[in-house]
Structures are given as C-alpha cells and as structure tokens.
Design an enzyme around this catalytic site. Structure first.
Site, mmCIF file in Angstrom:
data_model
loop_
_atom_site.group_PDB
_atom_site.id
_atom_site.type_symbol
_atom_site.label_atom_id
_atom_site.label_comp_id
_atom_site.label_asym_id
_atom_site.label_seq_id
_atom_site.Cartn_x
_atom_site.Cartn_y
_atom_site.Cartn_z
ATOM 1 N N ARG A 1 0.855 -0.903 -0.105
ATOM 2 C CA ARG A 1 -0.067 -0.109 -0.091
ATOM 3 C C ARG A 1 0.849 1.370 -0.097
ATOM 4 O O ARG A 1 2.207 1.144 0.434
ATOM 5 C CB ARG A 1 -0.835 0.105 1.336
ATOM 6 C CG ARG A 1 -1.838 -1.151 1.298
ATOM 7 C CD ARG A 1 -2.569 -1.031 2.643
ATOM 8 N NE ARG A 1 -3.557 -2.409 2.527
ATOM 9 C CZ ARG A 1 -3.231 -3.513 2.979
ATOM 10 N NH1 ARG A 1 -1.970 -3.817 3.379
ATOM 11 N NH2 ARG A 1 -4.042 -4.452 2.854
ATOM 12 N N TYR B 1 -8.337 -12.019 -7.949
ATOM 13 C CA TYR B 1 -7.310 -11.768 -9.188
ATOM 14 C C TYR B 1 -7.539 -13.404 -9.809
ATOM 15 O O TYR B 1 -6.617 -13.339 -11.198
ATOM 16 C CB TYR B 1 -5.998 -11.555 -8.713
ATOM 17 C CG TYR B 1 -5.747 -10.179 -7.860
ATOM 18 C CD1 TYR B 1 -5.715 -8.979 -8.654
ATOM 19 C CD2 TYR B 1 -6.223 -10.250 -6.377
ATOM 20 C CE1 TYR B 1 -5.622 -7.975 -7.866
ATOM 21 C CE2 TYR B 1 -5.993 -8.998 -5.965
ATOM 22 C CZ TYR B 1 -5.813 -7.577 -6.467
ATOM 23 O OH TYR B 1 -5.862 -6.653 -5.796
ATOM 24 N N HIS C 1 -3.109 -10.823 2.413
ATOM 25 C CA HIS C 1 -4.513 -10.872 2.764
ATOM 26 C C HIS C 1 -4.954 -11.754 3.987
ATOM 27 O O HIS C 1 -4.158 -12.736 4.057
ATOM 28 C CB HIS C 1 -5.161 -11.364 1.601
ATOM 29 C CG HIS C 1 -5.214 -10.284 0.291
ATOM 30 N ND1 HIS C 1 -4.972 -10.591 -1.069
ATOM 31 C CD2 HIS C 1 -5.190 -8.969 0.177
ATOM 32 C CE1 HIS C 1 -5.054 -9.471 -1.644
ATOM 33 N NE2 HIS C 1 -5.296 -8.448 -0.973
ATOM 34 N N ARG D 1 -0.842 -1.330 -6.215
ATOM 35 C CA ARG D 1 -1.021 -2.580 -5.463
ATOM 36 C C ARG D 1 -1.847 -3.555 -6.433
ATOM 37 O O ARG D 1 -1.504 -4.647 -6.592
ATOM 38 C CB ARG D 1 -1.767 -2.281 -4.184
ATOM 39 C CG ARG D 1 -1.972 -3.486 -3.218
ATOM 40 C CD ARG D 1 -2.431 -3.158 -2.016
ATOM 41 N NE ARG D 1 -2.891 -4.089 -1.270
ATOM 42 C CZ ARG D 1 -2.307 -4.943 -0.384
ATOM 43 N NH1 ARG D 1 -0.796 -4.751 -0.149
ATOM 44 N NH2 ARG D 1 -2.971 -5.979 0.321
ATOM 45 N N HIS E 1 -3.835 3.124 -4.904
ATOM 46 C CA HIS E 1 -4.002 1.742 -4.778
ATOM 47 C C HIS E 1 -3.681 0.828 -6.168
ATOM 48 O O HIS E 1 -3.668 -0.227 -6.175
ATOM 49 C CB HIS E 1 -5.625 1.599 -4.017
ATOM 50 C CG HIS E 1 -5.461 0.414 -3.180
ATOM 51 N ND1 HIS E 1 -4.761 0.307 -2.100
ATOM 52 C CD2 HIS E 1 -6.076 -0.932 -3.375
ATOM 53 C CE1 HIS E 1 -4.998 -0.703 -1.592
ATOM 54 N NE2 HIS E 1 -5.853 -1.418 -2.171
ATOM 55 N N LYS F 1 -2.243 -2.733 7.432
ATOM 56 C CA LYS F 1 -3.894 -2.622 7.685
ATOM 57 C C LYS F 1 -4.426 -3.506 8.474
ATOM 58 O O LYS F 1 -5.274 -3.372 9.343
ATOM 59 C CB LYS F 1 -4.304 -2.651 6.389
ATOM 60 C CG LYS F 1 -5.807 -2.351 6.277
ATOM 61 C CD LYS F 1 -6.452 -2.218 4.698
ATOM 62 C CE LYS F 1 -8.043 -2.182 5.001
ATOM 63 N NZ LYS F 1 -8.551 -2.391 3.658
#
Length: 169
Positions: free
Chosen positions: A37, A149, A140, A117, A114, A60
């Site tokens: 990020r 993805y 994640h 990323r 973003h 995050k």
C-alpha cells in the site's frame, strides 16, 4: 479493479521522472515490486530494508510481512536514505497524483495510489504466479480476498487437465 498496463506504467514513470520530489519514483517502484500500500511504502523505515527484502510492519490488518525484492531495487533503497528512521522523509502522494493526471491515466474513484497494488497483484497472476503465494505477499487475511485476481490467470482452469487424474489415454 483497475490495473496498469506496461505502457501505462512506462508513461506514468516518465511523468514521475519529471518531478522534483526525489522520493516519488522509488516509492512507486516499491509499491509495484512488492504490492505494498502507498502508506506502507512511504512510511517505510530504513532498518526494515535488509537481506534483500522489505518488511512491512503496522499494516492494515496488523500483521507483519516480508517481501523479497530485486537486488537493484534493494541497492537503490539502501543508498537512498538514512540507515535508521523513515527512508522517505518527504510526502510524495500529491506528486504521484499530479503524475497520474499528467499521464492522462483515468482511474475509478479511490484507486489513485492503490492502482499500484492492484497492478502488482494482477501482473503477478497474469505472469503465472500462485494465488497462495500472492495471498502471503499481499498480506490478505483470507484467500477470498486474493481470489479477486484468479480470473487473470492465463490457464487457471486448464490445471484441471494438467493436475487431475489421467483417466483417458
């Protein structure tokens, strides 16, 4: 999710190179090389760049993650800033935004930085990367997040033939 093509990356970096902000190109490169990020890259501490990898803390989701980086990028980061403390001491967000605008790259609302990323993750899968590896790189918490993805994998469904039992001669 939008991601940049190679041509758009080249155009963007051409405009980043026109800037007087000496950090913006390297922060952008770091995001593209690691899927970081913007805030993770911009506030990176120099002591977290070691042994050919970058370690992101205070992410995050609160988890620490380390990502290997190409040697050339590693050397640039080591030479760029101090040995301790923030590697990039000047904010580069607005400079990045200006470069996007000057490059005439249109993005959906909320995708400004973003997009780097998403570009990393998209190209990783398009080039044959593994979804579980991508999950770890991106940090994640769930595979569902990474599965966004999966449709980009060039032969993701052909693996049924390759890896399934050989029942036909």
């Amino acid at each position: 999710m939008t991601y940049l093509t190679i041509e758009q990356i080249d155009t963007l970096f051409h405009h980043l190179d026109q800037s007087r902000n000496r950090h913006v190109r390297l922060i952008s490169t770091l995001c593209l090389a690691t899927g970081a990020r913007w805030s993770e890259a911009q506030y990176l501490r120099a002591e977290l760049v070691r042994n050919g990898q970058v370690t992101y803390v205070g992410t995050k989701n609160g988890r620490t993650r380390s990502v290997p980086i190409p040697d050339g990028l590693y050397q640039q980061l080591v030479k760029h800033g101090p040995r301790m403390g923030r590697l990039f001491r000047q904010d580069a967000y607005q400079t990045f935004s200006n470069a996007l605008k000057n490059a005439d790259i249109q993005l959906p609302k909320g995708q400004r930085t973003h997009v780097l990323r998403h570009t990393f993750a998209s190209h990783f899968i398009i080039n044959g990367g593994n979804l579980l590896t991508l999950q770890k790189i991106m940090g994640h918490q769930t595979i569902q997040m990474t599965m966004r993805y999966a449709h980009l994998a060039p032969d993701h469904l052909k693996e049924a033939i390759t890896f399934g039992p050989k029942v036909f001669g």
